[in-house]
Design an enzyme around this catalytic site. Structure first.
Site, PDB file in Angstrom:
ATOM      1  N   SER A 134      -9.746   1.346   2.270  1.00  0.00           N
ATOM      2  CA  SER A 134      -8.506   2.081   2.512  1.00  0.00           C
ATOM      3  C   SER A 134      -8.560   3.449   1.821  1.00  0.00           C
ATOM      4  CB  SER A 134      -7.303   1.259   2.060  1.00  0.00           C
ATOM      5  OG  SER A 134      -6.138   1.673   2.738  1.00  0.00           O
ATOM      6  N   LYS A 186      20.840   6.785   3.768  1.00  0.00           N
ATOM      7  CA  LYS A 186      20.460   7.364   2.482  1.00  0.00           C
ATOM      8  C   LYS A 186      19.789   6.339   1.566  1.00  0.00           C
ATOM      9  CE  LYS A 186      20.156  10.529  -0.636  1.00  0.00           C
ATOM     10  NZ  LYS A 186      19.121  11.565  -0.493  1.00  0.00           N
TER      11      LYS A 186
END
Length: 320
Positions: A134, A186
């Protein structure tokens, strides 16, 4: 007695000049400049061994040692700057033993190595050890050639978003969280509630973009058709032999093979392998670590726990 009194005079004077205020003494050990040591070889030319181990993150990894730990990104930048200022440095060998980390840390390291290579115009060889997966593999893409140990695990091309949902636990202990927010999204990714389908879809869009960046980089640096990269870049890991057949690495070999390849690429028959270290750090052979640390698998657990606690993270990480 007179000698003792004379020794106290400067101390008393200091208190008076300070207006009897609080005197603060910083006893924190200081990070000392890097020193160079020769690990093996002879000659005037140098090959610098740079370590990238553990989970790649912007912040220093927590350890039980008393001495301060330099953040990985800062250490690598410092080592590259020192190598860049030394005309005797003829090549760099990146020794990578990492399952990856945050997408930003992975990308910054790739950028730093690519920038150094373009500025100094010397070869860079990546040597993958236990794990170069990765984000660890993402960084290796900056090298001119990638050598994997016969037992290396690599690949895991993809993106992982890591967060937790602690709402059930909080309910059991009678604790609840509430927000006053400017918009409905939010608090997206909050650990205090379950993701909504809309939020999951938005996160998936972000992940797809970060994944696309990873795929584009593999296609560009390894000269593989993008469609072919997407076909095998489904997050799985590969052995060294499988990675070589896919074009993800150039050779299978040991660390000394990577060093020999660096010498060959630099066009020198003899060159010393050197490493940078802090005073009192042990660097005797090419297998000595830059900083004492736990194995990747063990250190990764603590590092990931810290990442989870600090909030949602987008990761180029192999985390089985």
């Amino acid at each position: 007695m007179r000698v003792r009194l004379a020794a106290l005079v400067p101390v008393v004077a200091g208190w008076i000049l300070a207006g009897c205020g609080v005197v603060s003494i910083d006893l924190t050990p200081r990070v000392r400049p890097l020193e160079e040591s020769t690990l093996e070889g002879t000659g005037t030319g140098k090959i610098v061994l740079v370590d990238l181990a553990g989970v790649l993150a912007e912040e220093p990894i927590f350890t039980l040692e008393s001495r301060p730990q330099v953040p990985l990104l800062a250490r690598v930048r410092e080592e590259l700057d020192k190598a860049g200022a030394d005309p005797a440095v003829r090549a760099i060998v990146l020794r990578i033993n990492s399952p990856g980390g945050t997408i930003t840390a992975s990308d910054v390291l790739y950028h730093e190595i690519s920038t150094f290579k373009a500025r100094r115009k010397i070869p860079v060889v990546a040597a993958l050890m236990d794990v170069g997966a990765s984000g660890g593999y993402y960084v290796a893409l900056a090298a001119d050639q990638i050598v994997a140990h016969p037992t290396t695990i690599t690949g895991s091309i993809g993106v992982l978003m890591l967060t937790v949902n602690a709402s059930g636990l909080l309910e059991k202990i009678g604790v609840s969280a509430s927000y006053v927010k400017s918009g409905g999204l939010k608090d997206m990714g909050s650990p205090f509630r379950t993701l909504t389908p809309e939020e999951r879809a938005l996160f998936q869009e972000l992940i797809d973009r970060f994944y696309g960046r990873f795929v584009d980089l593999v296609a560009q640096e390894r000269r593989i058709d993008e469609a072919r990269v997407r076909a095998f870049a489904d997050g799985r890991v590969y052995t060294a032999g499988e990675a070589q057949s896919l074009g993800l690495i150039d050779r299978i070999g040991y660390l000394e093979d990577a060093v020999a390849l660096a010498r060959e690429a630099a066009g020198v028959k003899e060159a010393r392998v050197v490493a940078y270290h802090r005073p009192r750090q042990y660097r005797a052979t090419i297998y000595s670590s830059a900083e004492p640390a736990a194995p990747v698998a063990a250190s990764g657990v603590g590092d990931l726990a810290r990442l989870v606690v600090s909030g949602p993270k987008f990761l180029y990480l192999w985390w089985p």
